[in-house]
Design a protein around this motif. Sequence first.
Motif, PDB file in Angstrom:
ATOM      1  N   TYR A   7       2.488   3.498   8.523  1.00 50.80           N
ATOM      2  CA  TYR A   7       2.402   1.989   8.355  1.00 50.80           C
ATOM      3  C   TYR A   7       3.306   1.574   7.125  1.00 50.80           C
ATOM      4  O   TYR A   7       3.508   0.364   6.634  1.00 50.80           O
ATOM      5  CB  TYR A   7       0.988   1.540   8.076  1.00 50.80           C
ATOM      6  N   ALA A   8       3.917   2.540   6.395  1.00 53.14           N
ATOM      7  CA  ALA A   8       4.812   2.274   5.572  1.00 53.14           C
ATOM      8  C   ALA A   8       6.182   1.601   5.987  1.00 53.14           C
ATOM      9  O   ALA A   8       6.534   1.828   7.106  1.00 53.14           O
ATOM     10  CB  ALA A   8       5.108   3.608   4.516  1.00 53.14           C
ATOM     11  N   THR A   9       6.621   0.983   4.924  1.00 53.86           N
ATOM     12  CA  THR A   9       8.089   0.236   5.259  1.00 53.86           C
ATOM     13  C   THR A   9       9.056   0.713   4.367  1.00 53.86           C
ATOM     14  O   THR A   9       9.074   0.225   2.960  1.00 53.86           O
ATOM     15  CB  THR A   9       7.908  -1.271   5.219  1.00 53.86           C
ATOM     16  N   PRO A  10      10.096   1.679   4.592  1.00 55.54           N
ATOM     17  CA  PRO A  10      11.010   2.131   3.405  1.00 55.54           C
ATOM     18  C   PRO A  10      11.655   0.980   2.911  1.00 55.54           C
ATOM     19  O   PRO A  10      12.102   0.138   3.617  1.00 55.54           O
ATOM     20  CB  PRO A  10      11.821   3.219   4.151  1.00 55.54           C
ATOM     21  N   VAL A  11      11.981   0.864   1.691  1.00 54.35           N
ATOM     22  CA  VAL A  11      12.934  -0.164   1.078  1.00 54.35           C
ATOM     23  C   VAL A  11      14.216   0.529   0.608  1.00 54.35           C
ATOM     24  O   VAL A  11      14.360   1.525  -0.406  1.00 54.35           O
ATOM     25  CB  VAL A  11      12.121  -0.717  -0.191  1.00 54.35           C
ATOM     26  N   THR A  12      15.396   0.445   1.377  1.00 55.03           N
ATOM     27  CA  THR A  12      16.438   1.015   1.108  1.00 55.03           C
ATOM     28  C   THR A  12      17.607  -0.227   0.655  1.00 55.03           C
ATOM     29  O   THR A  12      18.823   0.464   0.209  1.00 55.03           O
ATOM     30  CB  THR A  12      17.059   1.920   2.447  1.00 55.03           C
ATOM     31  N   ASP A 182       1.618   1.929  -4.377  1.00 54.61           N
ATOM     32  CA  ASP A 182       2.274   2.876  -4.766  1.00 54.61           C
ATOM     33  C   ASP A 182       1.518   4.505  -4.732  1.00 54.61           C
ATOM     34  O   ASP A 182       0.553   4.829  -5.030  1.00 54.61           O
ATOM     35  CB  ASP A 182       2.420   2.860  -6.268  1.00 54.61           C
ATOM     36  N   LYS A 183       2.200   5.340  -3.942  1.00 55.41           N
ATOM     37  CA  LYS A 183       1.726   6.707  -3.654  1.00 55.41           C
ATOM     38  C   LYS A 183       1.618   7.483  -4.802  1.00 55.41           C
ATOM     39  O   LYS A 183       0.662   8.249  -5.033  1.00 55.41           O
ATOM     40  CB  LYS A 183       2.339   7.453  -2.541  1.00 55.41           C
ATOM     41  N   HIS A 184       2.704   7.194  -5.709  1.00 52.48           N
ATOM     42  CA  HIS A 184       2.546   8.163  -7.027  1.00 52.48           C
ATOM     43  C   HIS A 184       1.419   7.935  -7.851  1.00 52.48           C
ATOM     44  O   HIS A 184       0.507   8.563  -8.353  1.00 52.48           O
ATOM     45  CB  HIS A 184       3.780   8.144  -7.801  1.00 52.48           C
ATOM     46  N   ALA A 203       6.696   3.270  -2.780  1.00 57.09           N
ATOM     47  CA  ALA A 203       6.973   3.940  -4.327  1.00 57.09           C
ATOM     48  C   ALA A 203       7.897   2.777  -4.908  1.00 57.09           C
ATOM     49  O   ALA A 203       8.582   2.218  -4.225  1.00 57.09           O
ATOM     50  CB  ALA A 203       8.015   5.102  -4.139  1.00 57.09           C
ATOM     51  N   CYS A 204       7.989   2.919  -6.265  1.00 60.49           N
ATOM     52  CA  CYS A 204       9.040   2.165  -6.998  1.00 60.49           C
ATOM     53  C   CYS A 204      10.326   2.947  -7.195  1.00 60.49           C
ATOM     54  O   CYS A 204      10.360   3.783  -7.393  1.00 60.49           O
ATOM     55  CB  CYS A 204       8.358   2.128  -8.572  1.00 60.49           C
ATOM     56  N   ILE A 205      11.233   2.045  -6.845  1.00 62.84           N
ATOM     57  CA  ILE A 205      12.752   2.526  -7.003  1.00 62.84           C
ATOM     58  C   ILE A 205      13.041   2.946  -8.125  1.00 62.84           C
ATOM     59  O   ILE A 205      14.072   3.949  -8.359  1.00 62.84           O
ATOM     60  CB  ILE A 205      13.662   1.625  -6.179  1.00 62.84           C
ATOM     61  N   VAL A 206      12.520   2.549  -9.145  1.00 62.75           N
ATOM     62  CA  VAL A 206      12.861   2.849 -10.719  1.00 62.75           C
ATOM     63  C   VAL A 206      12.253   4.176 -10.753  1.00 62.75           C
ATOM     64  O   VAL A 206      12.899   5.304 -10.978  1.00 62.75           O
ATOM     65  CB  VAL A 206      12.597   1.923 -11.750  1.00 62.75           C
ATOM     66  N   HIS A 230       5.280   6.785 -17.123  1.00 59.82           N
ATOM     67  CA  HIS A 230       4.417   5.863 -16.416  1.00 59.82           C
ATOM     68  C   HIS A 230       3.800   6.418 -15.163  1.00 59.82           C
ATOM     69  O   HIS A 230       4.433   7.350 -14.291  1.00 59.82           O
ATOM     70  CB  HIS A 230       5.166   4.686 -15.970  1.00 59.82           C
ATOM     71  N   PRO A 231       2.507   6.224 -14.728  1.00 60.92           N
ATOM     72  CA  PRO A 231       2.082   6.956 -13.642  1.00 60.92           C
ATOM     73  C   PRO A 231       2.568   6.622 -12.248  1.00 60.92           C
ATOM     74  O   PRO A 231       2.152   7.237 -11.218  1.00 60.92           O
ATOM     75  CB  PRO A 231       0.557   6.455 -13.740  1.00 60.92           C
ATOM     76  N   GLU A 232       3.504   5.835 -12.130  1.00 61.89           N
ATOM     77  CA  GLU A 232       4.225   5.487 -10.989  1.00 61.89           C
ATOM     78  C   GLU A 232       5.389   6.564 -10.535  1.00 61.89           C
ATOM     79  O   GLU A 232       6.030   6.528  -9.739  1.00 61.89           O
ATOM     80  CB  GLU A 232       4.899   4.123 -10.981  1.00 61.89           C
ATOM     81  N   SER A 233       5.402   7.495 -11.556  1.00 62.37           N
ATOM     82  CA  SER A 233       6.253   8.442 -11.557  1.00 62.37           C
ATOM     83  C   SER A 233       6.046   9.702 -10.675  1.00 62.37           C
ATOM     84  O   SER A 233       4.852   9.782 -10.318  1.00 62.37           O
ATOM     85  CB  SER A 233       6.675   9.051 -12.846  1.00 62.37           C
ATOM     86  N   PRO A 234       6.966  10.366 -10.142  1.00 60.28           N
ATOM     87  CA  PRO A 234       6.620  11.575  -9.210  1.00 60.28           C
ATOM     88  C   PRO A 234       5.613  12.658  -9.964  1.00 60.28           C
ATOM     89  O   PRO A 234       5.625  12.715 -11.303  1.00 60.28           O
ATOM     90  CB  PRO A 234       7.925  12.398  -8.715  1.00 60.28           C
TER      91      PRO A 234
END
Length: 355
Positions: A7-12, A182-184, A203-206, A230-234
């Motif tokens: 169900y995810a939508t990649p943002v490219t 956000d999966k991370h 995921a956050c693109i930054v 930041h915890p949004e990081s890998p």
Amino acid sequence: MSIDTLYATPVTDYPRTADVERPEPAGAERAALEARIRELLKAQDAVLVAHYYVDDALQALAESSGGYVSDSLDMARFGHEHPASTLIVAGVRFMGETAKILNPEKRVLMPELEATCSLDLGCPIDRFAAFCDQHPDRTVVVYANTSAAVKARADWMVTSSCAVDIVAHLRDQGQKILWAPDKHLGAYIKEQTGADMLLWDGACIVHEEFKGAELEALRRQHPKARVLVHPESPASVIAQADVVGSTSRMVQAVRDVDADEFIVATDRGIFHKMRQLAPGKRLIEAPTAGKSATCRSCAHCPWMAMNSLSALLHALETGAGEIHVDPVIGARARLPIERMLDFTRRQKLQTAGDA
């Protein structure tokens, strides 16, 4: 393929920071621009609330004009509690929507309505609602970086500064969690709390561009530097951190931690506040996958970069950039936001009582 990936939508398709950053005027021209903005803020009973990631000039103007600079949680609190009839939100669209949801009677303006968020874009309501419908036994917890419609489908909204505490609270009640987007950040919360969490694949693109191997090499060059992440990081980046936390937590760490150098893995807009609080300390950008002109986000969000003094003046002069939220959606979305605010308020009072 897992259902969250399905169900995810990649943002490219997103802009490069270099393509949207707008150089601010300098000298007398800038002083005249800021003076006109202050005049309009006063005339329109407006207050400017800015995120740590926007341009330094907007952060400085917010603080010097009686406004506020902070992370998304404190921006929401400040806007909700401030008596101004107009809120100017310098950030990205979900922040403006949150302000409007909490203050439907107020006018909410943004310097740039097109300033959005990859996490928001990657979690469209139709797919997210289907995801939720397939897991009716789970409590739906969403990150602030989501649309009003997604928040309206949730039980709780959280920010990175309170997510671990709220999910731990729900875990203690025996609740299973459906998390987005956000999966991370979700993986970090799951590790910290041990909660049963089903994660959306966003995921956050930054933050996703920060790389563990490159960070390790940079740490070897600066062995005494403390690493703020930041915890949004890998996970490979988080594993090397001395401090993992929200933007506010990272700002506090630069001021309070006994070190002269810091490697910072978040949007470089935060350096403005860090330098204010710790002017003698050296701040180093964590390495990303991007390279100079080919870099789409590097360490700065391209949508945050759309905010500028000129755009702010245009919004005040014309009324452009006004945020509107459907009243039905807004009323439903307000519930999970207020749950978060009530929880953090109680937590703050308890901490003060224990001190």
